[in-house]
Motif scaffolding. Sequence first.
Motif, PDB file in Angstrom:
ATOM      1  N   CYS A  75      10.600  49.076  74.338  1.00  0.00           N
ATOM      2  CA  CYS A  75      10.266  49.580  73.194  1.00  0.00           C
ATOM      3  C   CYS A  75      11.516  50.157  72.566  1.00  0.00           C
ATOM      4  O   CYS A  75      12.172  50.980  73.299  1.00  0.00           O
ATOM      5  CB  CYS A  75       9.181  50.784  73.167  1.00  0.00           C
ATOM      6  N   SER A  88      16.043  55.583  70.419  1.00  0.00           N
ATOM      7  CA  SER A  88      15.487  55.635  71.566  1.00  0.00           C
ATOM      8  C   SER A  88      14.866  54.503  72.294  1.00  0.00           C
ATOM      9  O   SER A  88      14.519  53.555  71.374  1.00  0.00           O
ATOM     10  CB  SER A  88      14.350  56.970  71.593  1.00  0.00           C
ATOM     11  N   ASP A  90      12.876  52.457  75.611  1.00  0.00           N
ATOM     12  CA  ASP A  90      11.906  52.715  76.813  1.00  0.00           C
ATOM     13  C   ASP A  90      12.229  51.254  77.638  1.00  0.00           C
ATOM     14  O   ASP A  90      12.298  50.404  77.079  1.00  0.00           O
ATOM     15  CB  ASP A  90      10.462  52.667  76.473  1.00  0.00           C
ATOM     16  N   HIS A  92      10.889  49.311  81.371  1.00  0.00           N
ATOM     17  CA  HIS A  92       9.967  49.031  82.785  1.00  0.00           C
ATOM     18  C   HIS A  92      10.370  48.002  83.302  1.00  0.00           C
ATOM     19  O   HIS A  92      10.323  46.754  82.670  1.00  0.00           O
ATOM     20  CB  HIS A  92       8.561  49.020  81.944  1.00  0.00           C
ATOM     21  N   SER A  97      11.045  52.960  85.616  1.00  0.00           N
ATOM     22  CA  SER A  97      10.830  52.978  84.389  1.00  0.00           C
ATOM     23  C   SER A  97      11.766  53.991  83.830  1.00  0.00           C
ATOM     24  O   SER A  97      12.468  54.691  84.640  1.00  0.00           O
ATOM     25  CB  SER A  97       9.553  53.368  83.994  1.00  0.00           C
ATOM     26  N   ARG A  99      14.198  55.790  80.236  1.00  0.00           N
ATOM     27  CA  ARG A  99      14.394  55.953  78.724  1.00  0.00           C
ATOM     28  C   ARG A  99      15.988  56.265  78.683  1.00  0.00           C
ATOM     29  O   ARG A  99      16.589  56.843  79.213  1.00  0.00           O
ATOM     30  CB  ARG A  99      13.776  57.026  78.274  1.00  0.00           C
ATOM     31  N   GLU A 101      18.582  57.385  75.124  1.00  0.00           N
ATOM     32  CA  GLU A 101      18.736  57.875  74.003  1.00  0.00           C
ATOM     33  C   GLU A 101      20.290  57.850  73.518  1.00  0.00           C
ATOM     34  O   GLU A 101      21.092  58.358  74.180  1.00  0.00           O
ATOM     35  CB  GLU A 101      18.254  59.527  74.047  1.00  0.00           C
ATOM     36  N   THR A 117       9.040  54.683  89.643  1.00  0.00           N
ATOM     37  CA  THR A 117       7.694  55.088  89.176  1.00  0.00           C
ATOM     38  C   THR A 117       6.736  55.474  90.234  1.00  0.00           C
ATOM     39  O   THR A 117       6.959  54.746  91.331  1.00  0.00           O
ATOM     40  CB  THR A 117       7.133  54.233  88.120  1.00  0.00           C
TER      41      THR A 117
END
Length: 117
Positions: A75, A88, A90, A92, A97, A99, A101, A117
Amino acid sequence: MYREFVVPDDQEILETIGEWPGTEEESGARHLTLQGEENESITFSYDALARSVRVRWKNRSGEEIIDVFREGATCMKVHSDKSTTHISLDFHMGECSGRMEIRLFPSFAIKDHLLFT
């Protein structure tokens, strides 16, 4: 398991960041080159089909200070308000997983977390 990489459309990127994404001829990946304070630049590219992103940050002398390539993107969002503009992402990837920024305004900054995870 395959996960789709959801990205904003070009119009949303233009309205939020102020730049229209270009297309790399060879790969078809989309890219943005953004100018910061004192001649710094960030080149951000993303490939929705390959689920990959690359961030290259060059200082005012043109030296590359960060070059991050990551696969497994799921995403991408662009945000802007009176005090900040950022992208941002995301990710997986199997057991991991995370993120990322990327702050574009008022100054460049990158935060990146990738954890089990």
